[in-house]
Motif scaffolding. Structure first.
Motif, mmCIF file in Angstrom:
data_model
loop_
_atom_site.group_PDB
_atom_site.id
_atom_site.type_symbol
_atom_site.label_atom_id
_atom_site.label_comp_id
_atom_site.label_asym_id
_atom_site.label_seq_id
_atom_site.Cartn_x
_atom_site.Cartn_y
_atom_site.Cartn_z
ATOM 1 N N VAL A 1 38.654 105.705 -7.914
ATOM 2 C CA VAL A 1 38.268 107.099 -8.113
ATOM 3 C C VAL A 1 37.083 107.163 -9.084
ATOM 4 O O VAL A 1 37.038 106.423 -10.058
ATOM 5 N N ALA A 2 36.122 108.021 -8.790
ATOM 6 C CA ALA A 2 35.024 108.194 -9.730
ATOM 7 C C ALA A 2 34.941 109.642 -10.206
ATOM 8 O O ALA A 2 34.790 109.919 -11.378
ATOM 9 N N GLY A 3 35.061 110.569 -9.283
ATOM 10 C CA GLY A 3 35.005 111.983 -9.652
ATOM 11 C C GLY A 3 33.657 112.410 -10.187
ATOM 12 O O GLY A 3 33.581 113.231 -11.080
ATOM 13 N N VAL A 4 32.571 111.841 -9.653
ATOM 14 C CA VAL A 4 31.257 112.149 -10.217
ATOM 15 C C VAL A 4 30.462 113.179 -9.421
ATOM 16 O O VAL A 4 29.588 113.834 -9.985
ATOM 17 N N CYS A 5 30.747 113.349 -8.124
ATOM 18 C CA CYS A 5 29.845 114.190 -7.336
ATOM 19 C C CYS A 5 30.200 115.670 -7.438
ATOM 20 O O CYS A 5 29.366 116.521 -7.186
ATOM 21 N N ARG A 6 31.423 115.971 -7.806
ATOM 22 C CA ARG A 6 31.907 117.341 -7.985
ATOM 23 C C ARG A 6 31.804 118.192 -6.713
ATOM 24 O O ARG A 6 31.679 119.409 -6.782
ATOM 25 N N VAL A 7 31.843 117.554 -5.572
ATOM 26 C CA VAL A 7 31.839 118.323 -4.331
ATOM 27 C C VAL A 7 33.251 118.777 -3.987
ATOM 28 O O VAL A 7 33.459 119.777 -3.314
ATOM 29 N N CYS A 8 34.246 118.034 -4.488
ATOM 30 C CA CYS A 8 35.628 118.338 -4.120
ATOM 31 C C CYS A 8 36.292 119.275 -5.122
ATOM 32 O O CYS A 8 37.513 119.354 -5.163
ATOM 33 N N VAL A 9 35.503 119.985 -5.922
ATOM 34 C CA VAL A 9 36.125 120.817 -6.945
ATOM 35 C C VAL A 9 37.011 121.909 -6.332
ATOM 36 O O VAL A 9 36.706 122.467 -5.286
ATOM 37 N N VAL A 10 38.124 122.170 -7.026
ATOM 38 C CA VAL A 10 39.044 123.230 -6.607
ATOM 39 C C VAL A 10 39.475 124.014 -7.844
ATOM 40 O O VAL A 10 39.271 123.569 -8.975
ATOM 41 N N GLU A 11 40.064 125.167 -7.597
ATOM 42 C CA GLU A 11 40.526 125.996 -8.698
ATOM 43 C C GLU A 11 42.001 125.699 -8.965
ATOM 44 O O GLU A 11 42.816 125.751 -8.046
ATOM 45 N N VAL A 12 42.324 125.326 -10.185
ATOM 46 C CA VAL A 12 43.727 125.109 -10.554
ATOM 47 C C VAL A 12 44.131 126.241 -11.480
ATOM 48 O O VAL A 12 43.476 126.469 -12.507
ATOM 49 N N GLU A 13 45.188 126.948 -11.114
ATOM 50 C CA GLU A 13 45.587 128.117 -11.904
ATOM 51 C C GLU A 13 45.923 127.703 -13.335
ATOM 52 O O GLU A 13 46.662 126.736 -13.556
ATOM 53 N N TYR B 1 16.330 125.505 -0.570
ATOM 54 C CA TYR B 1 16.586 124.636 -1.707
ATOM 55 C C TYR B 1 16.545 125.473 -2.982
ATOM 56 O O TYR B 1 15.479 125.798 -3.487
ATOM 57 N N ARG B 2 17.727 125.804 -3.480
ATOM 58 C CA ARG B 2 17.820 126.680 -4.640
ATOM 59 C C ARG B 2 17.079 126.116 -5.851
ATOM 60 O O ARG B 2 16.471 126.828 -6.619
ATOM 61 N N PHE B 3 17.165 124.807 -6.010
ATOM 62 C CA PHE B 3 16.534 124.193 -7.185
ATOM 63 C C PHE B 3 15.297 123.396 -6.799
ATOM 64 O O PHE B 3 14.869 122.497 -7.509
ATOM 65 N N GLY B 4 14.742 123.706 -5.645
ATOM 66 C CA GLY B 4 13.561 122.975 -5.215
ATOM 67 C C GLY B 4 13.948 121.709 -4.481
ATOM 68 O O GLY B 4 15.129 121.370 -4.360
ATOM 69 N N ARG C 1 33.424 127.829 -3.712
ATOM 70 C CA ARG C 1 32.330 127.713 -2.736
ATOM 71 C C ARG C 1 30.984 127.676 -3.421
ATOM 72 O O ARG C 1 30.114 126.877 -3.106
ATOM 73 N N LYS C 2 30.831 128.543 -4.411
ATOM 74 C CA LYS C 2 29.551 128.630 -5.119
ATOM 75 C C LYS C 2 29.257 127.324 -5.853
ATOM 76 O O LYS C 2 28.150 126.805 -5.813
ATOM 77 N N ALA C 3 30.289 126.799 -6.499
ATOM 78 C CA ALA C 3 30.098 125.571 -7.266
ATOM 79 C C ALA C 3 29.726 124.413 -6.348
ATOM 80 O O ALA C 3 28.820 123.624 -6.648
ATOM 81 N N ARG C 4 30.418 124.323 -5.232
ATOM 82 C CA ARG C 4 30.119 123.227 -4.297
ATOM 83 C C ARG C 4 28.690 123.337 -3.792
ATOM 84 O O ARG C 4 27.954 122.360 -3.725
ATOM 85 N N ARG C 5 28.325 124.555 -3.456
ATOM 86 C CA ARG C 5 26.982 124.766 -2.939
ATOM 87 C C ARG C 5 25.939 124.408 -4.000
ATOM 88 O O ARG C 5 24.934 123.755 -3.723
ATOM 89 N N HIS C 6 26.199 124.797 -5.246
ATOM 90 C CA HIS C 6 25.273 124.469 -6.328
ATOM 91 C C HIS C 6 25.148 122.968 -6.502
ATOM 92 O O HIS C 6 24.059 122.433 -6.673
ATOM 93 N N ASN C 7 26.293 122.286 -6.471
ATOM 94 C CA ASN C 7 26.254 120.842 -6.634
ATOM 95 C C ASN C 7 25.459 120.188 -5.515
ATOM 96 O O ASN C 7 24.683 119.258 -5.751
ATOM 97 N N LEU C 8 25.643 120.683 -4.312
ATOM 98 C CA LEU C 8 24.865 120.154 -3.190
ATOM 99 C C LEU C 8 23.382 120.427 -3.385
ATOM 100 O O LEU C 8 22.542 119.556 -3.190
ATOM 101 N N ASP C 9 23.071 121.641 -3.811
ATOM 102 C CA ASP C 9 21.673 121.996 -4.025
ATOM 103 C C ASP C 9 21.032 121.086 -5.072
ATOM 104 O O ASP C 9 19.876 120.679 -4.939
ATOM 105 N N LEU C 10 21.811 120.767 -6.108
ATOM 106 C CA LEU C 10 21.285 119.875 -7.146
ATOM 107 C C LEU C 10 21.024 118.483 -6.578
ATOM 108 O O LEU C 10 20.020 117.847 -6.908
ATOM 109 N N MET C 11 21.924 118.016 -5.740
ATOM 110 C CA MET C 11 21.712 116.696 -5.139
ATOM 111 C C MET C 11 20.499 116.706 -4.229
ATOM 112 O O MET C 11 19.725 115.754 -4.189
#
Lengths: 646, 170
Positions: free
Chosen positions: A76-88, A156-159, A115-125
């Motif tokens: 496990v690395a947990g570095v890309c943050r694409v799989c983020v979920v909300e934990v109550e 491309y949100r961040f170029g 959804r927003k976070a995943r999209r942002h992370n993708l945009d950053l990549m």
């Protein structure tokens, strides 16, 4: 590692912080108190064993959480943050792949925050992912591309950088590194350090300067890379790929003065169908033969023939070593290691050069094939070897390095001109406009198309050992191998266990067959081996090879082995670095099943029963296995490379 | 580095690694030691360290490149680290920086030709109430003004002449 037991918490094994700190042992017995935890994912209730990750729990509910840096074979690395979920109850989003469930919890996998976070992370990549999809070999098979589609990336949100910030490293014969496409998921790092324990790639520097780099930033061709290509199979983008020779091969095919011969290894036929949409484990041997002919290859031969030849040579070499040790009382290097896997050979040259004498001097089937083609075949077919181009279809990227080793020119020409991976041939077949799964069937060409099942199972881990045993046991005992191993299946050496070990008692001693009498110095029979116990072992993946080597160094049980099979890639050649992407334990298992199923259909399953083998030892290599001529053409030597590169 | 020096350093690395039971948690202290002794951690040393801990050289490089106080390039005998974080910045770090560059004849990120001084920026030193703050090796200097710069630099120059062998520091 010297003191593993003392350091359970942080472990001397390399592990990314997340997998050390956050991972907990998964409960083994479901009935224990507290072993099961109730979770609710998107309103679906399920009980999972204590310590299961959110990702695995969601899988059980058939809820798909996108991943990128996660890979089944890797830590496990947990570095890309694409799989983020909300934990109550948690302030921030959590990476599902790295979050162990230890208490009842409510999880949301598709809130708008997620959804927003995943999209942002993708945009950053995507900002730093330089290169365009059209010209990328991973087009349509790229995890970043499909995620971008899934998440509807329309700008491309961040170029988006267009100027490359790295030079493409083409220094290696096998692997091309284009760090412009790297998204720093560290799958290659975990493959290289954890899975294979070679240690070529690592993340260096910090923050925005972070790079995946080799030691002292040396080109890949100059470091301890063993060319296994496992990193290529696990890269989610096109940052790593094999060195593609298909343009040169097309040119050779179109050149009327060249006679282009292709040899096909056993593994690609069980996997290449995946590139054409067939499920893993569909064997397309005979369709593939037709496809290669239609692509324009003049002759389609089977590497399994030289696999049979390898068995003859390697088994003879083992018997010679045993005779020298037991009859002549000479000092001989034991155990004998197989040398079919060029990744393993280079691994040994780098990390255990002191054991180089243990390595069988036999060339790999690919290289034996090359020298046979440019000598015997050239002679019988009446073609000048300079006009022959040999192409090797291999599941392997290290084979590209192997055929370029300077010592591999025993025929007087470069024995094998090009190593071609399954992926690259699939590309060539597509370019030729062929629909592989629906092509008519055809057979291999004579004379080097005749092979036994023993040659075919070279593709799976334990296969070389099984093939060698089928022949060696029969020669030594004089009893049919079927009488000793039911159905000729030597089960203990099969399967995906990392290290396999087996002992065989020699129940009887047969006479030395005439073909071997010269090699064994006029010995009459094998009575010197009667009652002896032959100890053999099998390892796949260099991490497992390392375990055996360390055990041998420490004088453990493996140092008493006589013969050990090593394969650099997990699963053997079927999981090779040139095979279709993606790879996973299930895919490798399916390919293995296909090979063993096909093997049952062949006319013979023992190398020494191959009639062409008989013929070649009569007509060409007429001083027998390990004789003078075969030593010149079929055997080689190795280089003590060491692991100090500066 | 002379071959004999390298052997000596290697022996020292092995001795230290043994003290940490060859456990990788001993990596940082060993790296700090090597950095102190030879003012950088050369690829050769990284290989020796990796061998001692039975890890891969590239992993050692990953650690070295991560920390600002460890370096692959050889640093000067005295590393001057000027704080660039906001309070020091507002307290007049710019003028001090200019004066430092003037005094040493180099720019930030460079080392003087005689190998005595390296000039670097650092992030917060925790001396926000006494800015601008500056670290020279392990010594902290606070409320540095352009006028003080020459004295500070001179005090190091004088204390350690060219005859001082490397490895010794303030």
């Amino acid at each position: 590692m010297p003191n593993k037991d003392k350091s359970t918490k942080f472990g001397s094994d390399r592990a990314p912080a997340s997998s050390v700190v956050a991972s907990v042992e998964v409960a083994k017995n479901e009935k224990d108190l507290g072993a099961m935890v109730a979770v609710s994912i998107d309103g679906n209730e399920i009980k999972v064993p204590f310590g299961t990750t959110i990702l695995d729990a969601a899988k059980k509910l058939n809820i798909k959480i996108p991943t990128l840096c996660h890979h089944e074979d890797l830590k496990v690395a947990g570095v890309c943050r694409v799989c983020v979920v909300e934990v109550e109850g948690q302030r921030t989003l959590q990476a599902a792949c790295a979050y162990p469930i230890t208490s009842p919890m409510t999880i949301k996998t598709y809130s708008s925050k997620v959804r927003k976070a995943r999209r942002h992370n993708l945009d950053l990549m995507l900002k730093h992912h330089v290169g365009e999809c059209y010209s990328c070999f991973r087009n349509n098979n790229c995890e970043l591309q499909s995620l971008a589609k899934e998440y509807g990336v329309d700008f491309y949100r961040f170029g988006h950088d267009t100027e490359p910030h790295h030079e493409i490293d083409r220094s290696s014969y096998s692997v091309v590194r284009d760090m412009n496409k790297c998204i720093q998921c560290r799958r290659c790092v975990r493959t290289c350090i954890d899975l294979q324990e070679v240690g070529v790639l690592e993340a260096v520097n910090r923050g925005p300067d972070l790079d995946i780099a080799t030691f002292a930033d040396m080109p890949l061709g100059e470091v301890v890379c063993i060319n296994c290509g496992q990193c290529i199979n696990r890269c989610p983008t096109g940052a790593l790929r094999a060195n593609d020779p298909s343009d040169e091969i097309w040119a050779a095919i179109e050149d009327p003065s060249k006679h282009v011969v292709i040899q096909t290894a056993p593994s690609p036929r069980a996997a290449i169908g995946e590139c054409f949409g067939l499920p893993a484990g569909t064997s397309v041997t005979r369709e593939l033969n037709t496809a290669m002919r239609r692509c324009g290859f003049d002759k389609v031969f089977d590497t399994n023939f030289t696999a049979d030849l390898t068995i003859m040579e390697e088994a003879t070499e083992l018997l010679i070593r045993l005779k020298k040790a037991l009859v002549d009382k000479e000092q001989v290097a034991f155990p004998q290691f197989t040398s079919c896997s060029p990744g393993w050979v280079k691994y040994l040259e780098h990390f255990y050069p002191e054991y180089i004498d243990c390595l069988s001097s036999c060339k790999s089937p690919q290289q034996m094939f090359g020298s046979i083609i440019k000598t015997w075949y050239a002679e019988t077919a009446g073609i000048h070897p300079k006009d022959i181009v040999t192409v090797a279809l291999m599941p392997c990227s290290a084979k590209k390095f192997e055929c370029n080793r300077p010592e591999m020119q025993d025929s007087g020409y470069k024995d094998v001109d090009y190593g071609l991976t399954s992926r690259e041939l699939a590309q060539m077949i597509q370019e030729a406009g062929l629909d592989l799964p629906n092509l008519p069937h055809s057979d291999f060409d004579d004379p080097i198309g005749e092979a036994t099942g023993a040659g075919l199972i070279f593709g799976a881990t334990g296969g070389v050992m099984e093939a060698a045993l089928r022949t060696a046991v029969e020669i030594v005992t004089g009893v049919k191998t079927e009488k000793i191993f039911e159905n000729l299946d030597i089960i203990p050496v099969r399967g995906f266990e990392g290290v396999k070990y087996m002992e065989i008692k020699v129940p009887a001693a047969g006479p030395v067959p005439p073909i071997l009498s010269k090699a064994l110095g006029g010995l009459k029979d094998f009575s010197f081996l009667k009652g002896a116990t032959l100890k053999v072992a099998v390892a796949h993946g260099t991490a497992n090879a390392k375990k055996i080597m360390e055990d041998i160094k420490a004088g453990g049980k493996f140092s008493e082995c006589h013969f050990i099979e090593f394969m650099a890639c997990p699963g053997g050649c079927l999981g090779g670095g040139g095979q279709p992407i993606p790879t996973s334990p299930e895919i490798r298992e399916a390919r293995t099943r296909a090979i063993y199923a096909e093997e049952k259909t062949l006319y013979s399953r023992k190398s020494h029963e191959n009639p062409t083998i008989d013929r070649i030892y009569k007509e060409f290599l007429n001083d027998g296995p390990c004789g003078h001529k075969s030593h010149k053409l079929l055997h080689t030597h190795y280089i003590k490379r060491g692991n100090k590169i500066v | 580095m002379l071959a004999s020096e390298r052997e000596q350093l290697k022996a020292e690395i092995n001795k230290m690694a043994k003290k940490f039971d060859y456990h990788r948690s001993g990596l940082i202290p060993v790296l700090q030691y090597v950095q102190n002794i030879s003012r950088h951690i050369s690829p050769e040393s990284m290989q020796d360290i990796a061998e001692a801990f039975k890890i891969h050289p590239v992993e050692v490089q990953g650690v070295v490149s991560f920390y600002s106080f460890l370096s692959i390039e050889r640093k000067g005998k005295f590393v001057v680290r000027l704080c660039r974080t906001i309070s020091c910045d507002m307290a007049g770090k710019e003028a001090v920086a200019n004066q430092l560059e003037n005094e040493l004849g180099i720019e930030f990120g460079e080392t003087t030709d005689d190998g005595m001084f390296t000039l670097e920026f650092t992030n917060c030193l925790g001396m926000c109430d006494m800015g601008p703050a500056m670290l020279v090796n392990d010594d902290i200097h606070t409320r540095v003004t352009p006028e003080k710069v020459a004295d500070i630099i001179d005090s190091y120059r004088n204390r350690f002449g060219a005859h001082v062998t490397h490895g010794e520091h303030a």
